[in-house]
Motif scaffolding. Sequence first.
Motif: not given
Length: 207
Positions: A121-122, A125, A127, A163, A183, A197, A201, A205
């Motif tokens: 998920w990271k 993005r 962090h 994220y 998520k 998040v 997207e 992902e």
Amino acid sequence: MAPTLSKYEEKDLAATVAVLTSAFMDDPVFIELFGKEGMQGGVSAFMEEELLYRGVDTYVLKEDDEVLGAIVLGDKPTSFWNEELALAGKVRKSLGFWAVLKMSWLYTSSLESIIKKCQKWKKARTHIRVVGVGSASHGKGYGTVMMSQLLAVLDKQGKGPSYLESSNPRNLTFYERNGFVAKETIVWRSAVLTPMVRGEEPEEEKK
């Protein structure tokens, strides 16, 4: 003067560590790691490591030069073992050998694998590593001010997709109000970790 978000300065290290420590004193993940009796020393050591060695950028919310809250961003490229040895040394100094042994066993036996599970998920993005407002400032809207100002900065820089991992269920609605979406829910011992998040997207992902 209204509270304003600004870049962290080294002169604010002690005040920022104190604020973040107070913000996480009831955090279930830290309670599992350090035990209730070891929270003050353990969380303080952890937050100092975040500011000095792990985060890339830190922003602090100030009012009349008083630090009210802070947000730590990014992942500095450091060795996992270098990070953990540094943290373990500080925890041992304040809490003792057995606290270090328990922390190391819990982390390496299960928590590390959970954090790695969140990596998907990271990707691509920003962090957001740590978000905290000092306990003395809770309930005054400072968290909302701090987060909204930070997200405005990230959006302006083209780094809006973000994220974070919420380690305290009571904070979920706060993050949702700021555009974050959960998520999945990961149970770790008596704690719950929720990867969240914000923003479009990334291509990684969608695959």
